[in-house]
Write a protein that holds these residues in place. Structure first.
Motif, mmCIF file in Angstrom:
data_model
loop_
_atom_site.group_PDB
_atom_site.id
_atom_site.type_symbol
_atom_site.label_atom_id
_atom_site.label_comp_id
_atom_site.label_asym_id
_atom_site.label_seq_id
_atom_site.Cartn_x
_atom_site.Cartn_y
_atom_site.Cartn_z
ATOM 1 N N SER A 276 7.749 -10.571 -8.376
ATOM 2 C CA SER A 276 9.038 -9.894 -8.237
ATOM 3 C C SER A 276 9.191 -8.924 -9.402
ATOM 4 N N SER A 277 10.185 -8.037 -9.311
ATOM 5 C CA SER A 277 10.419 -7.092 -10.398
ATOM 6 C C SER A 277 11.839 -6.578 -10.357
ATOM 7 N N GLY A 280 12.260 -0.249 -11.288
ATOM 8 C CA GLY A 280 11.355 0.536 -12.112
ATOM 9 C C GLY A 280 10.122 -0.197 -12.581
ATOM 10 N N GLN A 281 10.074 -1.520 -12.415
ATOM 11 C CA GLN A 281 8.894 -2.289 -12.818
ATOM 12 C C GLN A 281 7.859 -2.274 -11.701
ATOM 13 N N LEU A 282 6.593 -2.051 -12.036
ATOM 14 C CA LEU A 282 5.500 -2.044 -11.070
ATOM 15 C C LEU A 282 4.508 -3.135 -11.444
ATOM 16 N N THR A 283 4.048 -3.877 -10.443
ATOM 17 C CA THR A 283 3.169 -5.002 -10.742
ATOM 18 C C THR A 283 2.394 -5.398 -9.506
ATOM 19 N N VAL A 304 4.284 -4.770 -6.181
ATOM 20 C CA VAL A 304 5.437 -3.872 -6.221
ATOM 21 C C VAL A 304 4.910 -2.539 -6.733
ATOM 22 N N ARG A 305 4.909 -1.514 -5.869
ATOM 23 C CA ARG A 305 4.372 -0.220 -6.289
ATOM 24 C C ARG A 305 5.398 0.905 -6.215
ATOM 25 N N HIS A 306 6.644 0.567 -5.890
ATOM 26 C CA HIS A 306 7.711 1.559 -5.842
ATOM 27 C C HIS A 306 8.819 1.169 -6.808
ATOM 28 N N ALA A 307 9.477 2.171 -7.365
ATOM 29 C CA ALA A 307 10.541 1.921 -8.331
ATOM 30 C C ALA A 307 11.712 1.164 -7.727
ATOM 31 N N ALA A 394 -0.853 -3.982 -14.030
ATOM 32 C CA ALA A 394 0.297 -3.125 -14.299
ATOM 33 C C ALA A 394 -0.123 -1.700 -13.976
ATOM 34 N N ASN A 395 0.845 -0.800 -13.840
ATOM 35 C CA ASN A 395 0.527 0.567 -13.460
ATOM 36 C C ASN A 395 0.971 1.550 -14.527
ATOM 37 N N ASN A 396 -0.029 2.312 -15.050
ATOM 38 C CA ASN A 396 0.225 3.343 -16.051
ATOM 39 C C ASN A 396 1.034 2.747 -17.201
ATOM 40 N N THR A 397 2.116 3.405 -17.598
ATOM 41 C CA THR A 397 2.926 2.891 -18.706
ATOM 42 C C THR A 397 4.171 2.154 -18.220
ATOM 43 N N ASN A 398 4.269 1.924 -16.898
ATOM 44 C CA ASN A 398 5.428 1.219 -16.353
ATOM 45 C C ASN A 398 5.423 -0.248 -16.790
#
Length: 485
Positions: A276-277, A280-283, A304-307, A394-398
């Motif tokens: 879960s997130s 704005g968290q991507l995981t 979770v790939r969308h904000a 995790a994705n990029n700096t998110n």
């Protein structure tokens, strides 16, 4: 105009275990007195009167006339927001009144009839409806019976004024192909009773199961899809988690693998997730099926790939350059506490995605489950399963959200002609919930009910029940609430 001082403050109401009269005073309520019924009559031309065909007990409406009194309009609005959250349950919830503390109504909030509003005061009628029109004793009746007491059957006394649905929890001490609960006029059965010509067998035989330790896991020989392998995975409170995601411009995080100790052409693989997130968290959590070379032949994913923080679930199978996702969709819940599994038997692939919840007893049970299938007609995805892999990314700096593996297991899948499958063994518990019309095995939905069986109720008074096969049962726990009108 009615004021706060004119109303008593001793009358209390609880809904879903929360006192809602902390928000208002009760002027009057209705729906808890003498309860009517529907009469179905048949009129015959030329004859006086009619013939009674049947009676029916309708749903029960309960209305509460309320008076709200707060310091000003601002406080009133905030309190109504809080009350809205409490009232809007998805299922009927317990409704209890202080003048009837030993009875429970199972109600769902329907609507409101608004009256006057003046500054911080407000009058409204809250309208509830009870799909089950009966009320129940607040305390459950509980019976516990060991194998010795089950030998000659058990007798349950329903002290209520109407028939009531029970819950049976049957715990086994040996393997069974069926379970029977037989009353004087009804019976419940799951599974199949074998004949002398049938051979009982285990359809699934577990060959590997994760343990709450990193022992046996090695750094993955595969590269996680769309990213890189970096960082560290460890175990916390029994779950596999990433303590270090490393860095990367796309997906990045730790990836590990472990041999299952066998090479399987047909297999069953289940993985338990907690994903879960916040906004704005991507995981993501990806569990890989690996071949003898440690390369992916498929994966089970929750991410979770969308904000907007929507959880998505995926099931993929692949071989060489060919790949297909036969599950790829947004999950219906904002968080995914559940499991994904995949079963391969020859050309047939079947996957399940299940949401789990924590019950009042603290145990985890499956609340919803969906099945998906794929037929490998051209034999494109027939590589053997030899190992499994876990990747948390995790994705990029998110900022990553919650991404945990709660466990995983692999079993062989056995097929036997002219055989009867064992449905359970020592330590397994089957729960027969006759109110919800559901059957569970160890908290997992298990709706393999015999065609002629039905969910029955305990009649008013004495009820004699027989459990079979008695010799394979360790103990039975029975729960019910006496029912009243």
């Amino acid at each position: 105009m009615i004021t706060q001082e004119m109303l008593p403050n001793t009358f209390k109401v609880w809904f879903n275990d929360i006192e809602i009269t902390q928000y208002f005073y009760v002027k009057t309520d209705s729906g808890r007195g003498i309860f009517g019924r529907e009469i179905d009559m048949l009129s015959v031309p030329g004859r006086a009167g009619g013939y009674l065909r049947k009676t029916n007990t309708p749903v029960r409406p309960i209305n509460i006339d309320c008076f709200f009194s707060f310091a000003d309009e601002f406080e009133l609005r905030k309190k109504l927001e809080e009350l809205n959250v409490i009232l809007h349950t998805e299922e009927p919830a317990p409704l209890i009144f202080s003048d009837e503390p030993d009875r429970i109504y199972y109600a769902i909030f329907q609507n409101v009839s608004e009256g006057y509003e003046n500054k911080g005061t407000y009058q409204a009628e809250l309208n509830f409806v009870c799909p089950d029109p009966y009320k129940y004793r607040a305390t459950e009746a509980v019976g516990y019976y060991n194998q010795e007491t089950l030998q000659s059957g058990i007798v349950l006394k329903n002290s209520g004024a109407a028939a009531t649905p029970p819950t049976f929890e049957v715990t086994l001490k040996d393997k069974v192909t069926y379970l029977d609960i037989a009353g004087e006029n009804d019976y419940m059965r799951v599974g199949t009773s074998e004949s002398t010509e049938d051979t009982p067998y285990d359809k699934y035989q577990k060959v590997w199961e994760s343990t709450p330790t990193m022992t046996g896991w090695a750094s993955a020989s595969y590269v996680p899809d769309g990213g890189i392998k970096t960082g560290t995975m460890t175990v916390q409170n029994g779950d596999f988690v990433a303590t270090d995601y490393g860095t990367g411009i796309a997906w990045h995080g730790p990836a590990v693998m472990q041999s299952i100790g066998s090479v399987l052409s047909d297999y069953y693989f289940r993985v338990y997730f907690n994903v879960s997130s916040n906004h704005g968290q991507l995981t993501r959590c990806e569990a890989y099926l690996l071949n003898t070379s440690g390369q992916p032949i498929g994966k089970l994913v929750a991410l979770v790939r969308h904000a907007s923080s929507e959880v998505e679930v995926e099931v993929n199978i692949r071989s060489g350059g060919k790949s297909t996702y036969f599950v790829n969709q947004k999950w219906k819940f904002r968080s995914f506490l559940g499991y994904i599994d995949i079963e391969k038997v020859g050309q047939s692939f079947v996957a399940h995605v299940a949401q789990q919840r924590i019950g009042e007893d603290g145990k985890i049970y499956t609340s919803e489950k969906y099945a998906f299938s794929f037929n490998d007609l051209n034999n494109e995805f027939q590589e053997d399963l030899a190992a499994v892999g876990l990747h948390i990314g995790a994705n990029n700096t998110n900022t990553p959200g919650i991404a945990r593996f709660r466990g995983a297991e692999v079993s062989t899948v056995n097929q036997q002609e002219n055989g009867v499958e064992y449905i359970g063994g020592a330590g397994d518990t089957f729960t027969f919930d006759h109110k919800a019309s559901r059957i569970y095995k160890n908290g997992e939905l298990f709706m393999r009910k015999d065609f002629g069986a039905r969910f029955f109720e305990l009649a008013k008074g004495m009820n004699t029940l027989i459990f079979n096969p008695t010799e394979a049962i360790d103990h039975v726990k029975v729960r019910w609430r006496d029912r009243f009108k």
